[in-house]
Scaffold this motif. Structure first.
Motif, mmCIF file in Angstrom:
data_model
loop_
_atom_site.group_PDB
_atom_site.id
_atom_site.type_symbol
_atom_site.label_atom_id
_atom_site.label_comp_id
_atom_site.label_asym_id
_atom_site.label_seq_id
_atom_site.Cartn_x
_atom_site.Cartn_y
_atom_site.Cartn_z
ATOM 1 N N GLN A 21 0.831 -1.204 0.000
ATOM 2 C CA GLN A 21 0.000 0.000 0.000
ATOM 3 C C GLN A 21 0.862 1.250 0.000
ATOM 4 N N ASP A 22 1.896 1.257 0.826
ATOM 5 C CA ASP A 22 2.785 2.414 0.914
ATOM 6 C C ASP A 22 3.440 2.743 -0.424
ATOM 7 N N LYS A 23 3.608 1.728 -1.269
ATOM 8 C CA LYS A 23 4.262 1.921 -2.572
ATOM 9 C C LYS A 23 3.275 1.984 -3.729
ATOM 10 N N GLY A 24 1.987 1.974 -3.408
ATOM 11 C CA GLY A 24 0.970 2.024 -4.461
ATOM 12 C C GLY A 24 0.891 0.753 -5.284
ATOM 13 N N LEU A 25 1.279 -0.364 -4.688
ATOM 14 C CA LEU A 25 1.295 -1.646 -5.403
ATOM 15 C C LEU A 25 0.219 -2.605 -4.926
ATOM 16 N N ASP A 26 -0.666 -2.136 -4.060
ATOM 17 C CA ASP A 26 -1.691 -3.028 -3.503
ATOM 18 C C ASP A 26 -2.841 -3.188 -4.489
ATOM 19 N N TYR A 27 -2.812 -4.290 -5.196
ATOM 20 C CA TYR A 27 -3.846 -4.569 -6.177
ATOM 21 C C TYR A 27 -4.875 -5.524 -5.582
ATOM 22 N N THR A 28 -4.483 -6.752 -5.327
ATOM 23 C CA THR A 28 -5.362 -7.744 -4.707
ATOM 24 C C THR A 28 -4.492 -8.758 -3.959
ATOM 25 N N ALA A 29 -5.007 -9.246 -2.843
ATOM 26 C CA ALA A 29 -4.332 -10.298 -2.086
ATOM 27 C C ALA A 29 -5.398 -11.246 -1.573
ATOM 28 N N PRO A 49 -2.071 -6.679 -11.774
ATOM 29 C CA PRO A 49 -3.090 -6.583 -12.822
ATOM 30 C C PRO A 49 -2.785 -7.383 -14.092
ATOM 31 N N SER A 50 -1.497 -7.575 -14.422
ATOM 32 C CA SER A 50 -1.168 -8.278 -15.660
ATOM 33 C C SER A 50 0.163 -8.992 -15.532
ATOM 34 N N PHE A 51 0.212 -10.243 -15.980
ATOM 35 C CA PHE A 51 1.486 -10.954 -15.977
ATOM 36 C C PHE A 51 2.377 -10.482 -17.121
ATOM 37 N N LEU A 52 1.861 -9.578 -17.948
ATOM 38 C CA LEU A 52 2.640 -9.005 -19.045
ATOM 39 C C LEU A 52 3.316 -7.700 -18.631
ATOM 40 N N ALA A 53 3.320 -7.405 -17.343
ATOM 41 C CA ALA A 53 3.943 -6.186 -16.814
ATOM 42 C C ALA A 53 5.120 -6.581 -15.919
ATOM 43 N N PRO A 54 6.251 -6.948 -16.512
ATOM 44 C CA PRO A 54 7.367 -7.455 -15.706
ATOM 45 C C PRO A 54 7.879 -6.459 -14.663
ATOM 46 N N MET A 79 7.038 -17.212 -6.156
ATOM 47 C CA MET A 79 6.545 -17.761 -7.416
ATOM 48 C C MET A 79 5.405 -16.914 -7.944
ATOM 49 N N PHE A 80 5.365 -16.754 -9.252
ATOM 50 C CA PHE A 80 4.286 -16.012 -9.875
ATOM 51 C C PHE A 80 3.493 -16.951 -10.764
ATOM 52 N N LYS A 81 2.203 -17.009 -10.509
ATOM 53 C CA LYS A 81 1.300 -17.876 -11.266
ATOM 54 C C LYS A 81 0.192 -17.004 -11.850
ATOM 55 N N PRO A 82 0.072 -16.943 -13.152
ATOM 56 C CA PRO A 82 -1.002 -16.137 -13.743
ATOM 57 C C PRO A 82 -2.384 -16.751 -13.485
ATOM 58 N N ASP A 83 -3.391 -15.904 -13.417
ATOM 59 C CA ASP A 83 -4.763 -16.369 -13.188
ATOM 60 C C ASP A 83 -5.204 -17.405 -14.218
ATOM 61 N N THR A 84 -4.664 -17.317 -15.409
ATOM 62 C CA THR A 84 -5.020 -18.283 -16.451
ATOM 63 C C THR A 84 -4.759 -19.708 -15.970
ATOM 64 N N PHE A 85 -3.667 -19.901 -15.233
ATOM 65 C CA PHE A 85 -3.359 -21.236 -14.715
ATOM 66 C C PHE A 85 -4.440 -21.692 -13.741
ATOM 67 N N THR A 86 -4.913 -20.776 -12.913
ATOM 68 C CA THR A 86 -5.974 -21.115 -11.966
ATOM 69 C C THR A 86 -7.234 -21.518 -12.721
#
Length: 107
Positions: A21-29, A49-54, A79-86
């Motif tokens: 939150q302090d860094k403006g990176l709080d999207y979803t958890a 928001p996107s796995f295409l945003a490295p 580890m990073f898992k895109p929602d598509t895998f879910t």
């Protein structure tokens, strides 16, 4: 996603959220509602928001690592898992591929 022991899970999860939150990176958890009683470690799960945003993935991982380091938590892979895998039901043990596309180790 990073796995942590039960005894530190809640405090570290809260600290990571605050740091994001302090860094403006709080999207979803998310956290597990009712983890199994035999689970030794629980996953900390944070979304971008996107796995295409490295760069966004790197900044989020860096923020999580800061909290883990501050809490003297032994180095663990992120580890990073895109929602598509879910959506495709790709989890450990349910598919012939690994359930993540990025993995980050730190020193």
């Amino acid at each position: 996603m990073v796995f942590l022991g039960r005894e530190i899970y809640k405090n570290v999860f809260t600290e990571v959220i605050q740091n994001l939150q302090d860094k403006g990176l709080d999207y979803t958890a998310k956290t597990l509602d009712a983890p199994g009683v035999n689970e030794r470690e629980y996953p900390l799960i944070f979304y971008v928001p996107s796995f295409l945003a490295p760069q966004l993935i790197i900044e989020t991982a860096t923020s999580i690592i800061e909290v883990l380091t501050k809490n003297n938590i032994a180095k663990r892979p992120l580890m990073f898992k895109p929602d598509t895998f879910t959506y495709l039901n790709i989890y450990r043990g349910t598919a012939n591929i690994k359930p993540y596309i990025f993995i980050c180790y730190w020193r």
